[in-house]
Motif scaffolding. Sequence first.
Motif, PDB file in Angstrom:
ATOM      1  N   CYS A  58      18.393  44.957 -19.139  1.00 14.91           N
ATOM      2  CA  CYS A  58      19.304  45.300 -18.039  1.00 14.91           C
ATOM      3  C   CYS A  58      20.472  44.300 -17.993  1.00 14.91           C
ATOM      4  O   CYS A  58      20.253  43.084 -18.025  1.00 14.91           O
ATOM      5  N   HIS A  60      22.199  43.531 -15.531  1.00 14.13           N
ATOM      6  CA  HIS A  60      22.269  42.866 -14.230  1.00 14.13           C
ATOM      7  C   HIS A  60      21.639  41.476 -14.334  1.00 14.13           C
ATOM      8  O   HIS A  60      22.352  40.496 -14.533  1.00 14.13           O
ATOM      9  N   LEU A  61      20.329  41.378 -14.341  1.00 13.65           N
ATOM     10  CA  LEU A  61      19.698  40.061 -14.449  1.00 13.65           C
ATOM     11  C   LEU A  61      18.634  40.021 -15.542  1.00 13.65           C
ATOM     12  O   LEU A  61      17.715  39.200 -15.499  1.00 13.65           O
ATOM     13  N   ALA A  63      16.139  42.079 -16.793  1.00 13.41           N
ATOM     14  CA  ALA A  63      14.781  42.641 -16.880  1.00 13.41           C
ATOM     15  C   ALA A  63      14.727  43.656 -18.020  1.00 13.41           C
ATOM     16  O   ALA A  63      15.742  44.265 -18.378  1.00 13.41           O
ATOM     17  N   CYS A  78      15.623  50.502 -13.443  1.00 17.12           N
ATOM     18  CA  CYS A  78      15.168  49.149 -13.762  1.00 17.12           C
ATOM     19  C   CYS A  78      14.157  48.679 -12.705  1.00 17.12           C
ATOM     20  O   CYS A  78      14.338  48.923 -11.506  1.00 17.12           O
ATOM     21  N   TYR A  80      13.549  45.742 -11.586  1.00 21.99           N
ATOM     22  CA  TYR A  80      13.820  44.497 -10.841  1.00 21.99           C
ATOM     23  C   TYR A  80      14.601  44.754  -9.545  1.00 21.99           C
ATOM     24  O   TYR A  80      14.192  44.314  -8.473  1.00 21.99           O
ATOM     25  N   HIS A  81      15.734  45.483  -9.638  1.00 27.09           N
ATOM     26  CA  HIS A  81      16.514  45.767  -8.428  1.00 27.09           C
ATOM     27  C   HIS A  81      16.875  47.240  -8.316  1.00 27.09           C
ATOM     28  O   HIS A  81      17.775  47.623  -7.565  1.00 27.09           O
ATOM     29  N   TRP A  83      18.488  49.391 -10.275  1.00 24.42           N
ATOM     30  CA  TRP A  83      19.684  50.025 -10.820  1.00 24.42           C
ATOM     31  C   TRP A  83      19.222  51.111 -11.801  1.00 24.42           C
ATOM     32  O   TRP A  83      18.202  50.925 -12.500  1.00 24.42           O
TER      33      TRP A  83
HETATM   34  S1  FES Z   1      17.702  43.163 -13.511  1.00 30.58           S
HETATM   35 FE1  FES Z   1      17.826  45.306 -13.650  1.00 30.58          FE
HETATM   36  S2  FES Z   1      18.473  45.904 -11.700  1.00 30.58           S
HETATM   37 FE2  FES Z   1      18.458  43.765 -11.603  1.00 30.58          FE
END
Ligand code: FES
Length: 334
Positions: A58, A60-61, A63, A78, A80-81, A83
């Motif tokens: 991902c 974003h962060l 995952a 995802c 983790y958050h 998305w």
């Molecule tokens: S790491 Fe995938 S939505 Fe945050």
Amino acid sequence: MDTIKRRYDISPYYEGWFQLGWSRDLARGQLKKVRQFGTTYTMFRGEDGIVGVIDDICPHLGAHFSEGGCVRGNAVRCPYHNWSFARDGRCVDIPYSTKIPVKARVVGHTVAERDDMIFMYRSANGGPPKTPLPRIENFDASEFCAPERYEFSIRIHGQDIMENSVDGPHFMAVHRHSLPEFVFREDQGSLRVSQQMSVARFGTTIDFRLEFHLVEPGFHYVHFPKLPGTTALVFSSIVPIDEEYTSHRMTFFVKKTSVPGWSQVVRRFLIWQMMKTYREDMRIWENKEYQSHPVLCDGDGSIIKLRRWFAGFLDPKEPALPGPTRLPISSGVG
Ligand code: FES
Ligand SMILES: [Fe+2]
């Protein structure tokens, strides 16, 4: 620190269409992790029935989608958050934001499904397919029994597996067959190889004819046009896992016959024969050293032809790395 020599001095990765799995193993709304080409991908089937393959990390962060993510509609969510990413890799939903950043995307790969198999196109620079997914010639799946599938993870470069099938003398030494006769023909970037040989089994001698069509390393097949009472086809895809290991996926098709149960008898025999030879090869494959300049004699001509053909698919050569790296995998028959 000592530098450990790479086992192969050719690129571990190559280009083209590759089979990642079988259609029946991926239901609507299902997601799977796929380890190939030194990385991981998320393969999924949307609620609309269409398969997608996207890079697994991902933006974003960081995952991995395939570690706890899920399919929502036709996108991957995802874990983790939450998305969500569509098949083309674009982020299509962030549950707590009304604005989606332009850079919120991953690579979405070109995918095709045919004859119960799922394929992805892979190139070194991520470019689009140079060709559409090839077709298996003289083959209509509806005329064949439900296929049987096998998957191996082997410590070997894919070129060595393909080289083995045109290495005539090893059929005598390792598999105790007659020395096969090979006829080679280059055909618009593919190789056609006819092989004739006999195998002593069950107190008799069985003559085999094999018609190989090597379209790409990830897309090749062999017709068996002269089996008793029927014909068969084995489709193969050889897909790098990482710098040391390779997936070999094989699908066995035997043509339906009017004699009840005969196709199954032939299929069992064909699989038994091929798996036997495969196990005999495996011990040598997993331990051999790659000879980039082998000492050959005049009976070894096919090996060089095969290597020349394979070289056309290899990624541009990279500088030598300090030792092999590999992902943890399990080996076995599926
Ligand atoms: S790491 Fe995938 S939505 Fe945050
Ligand atoms: Fe072999």
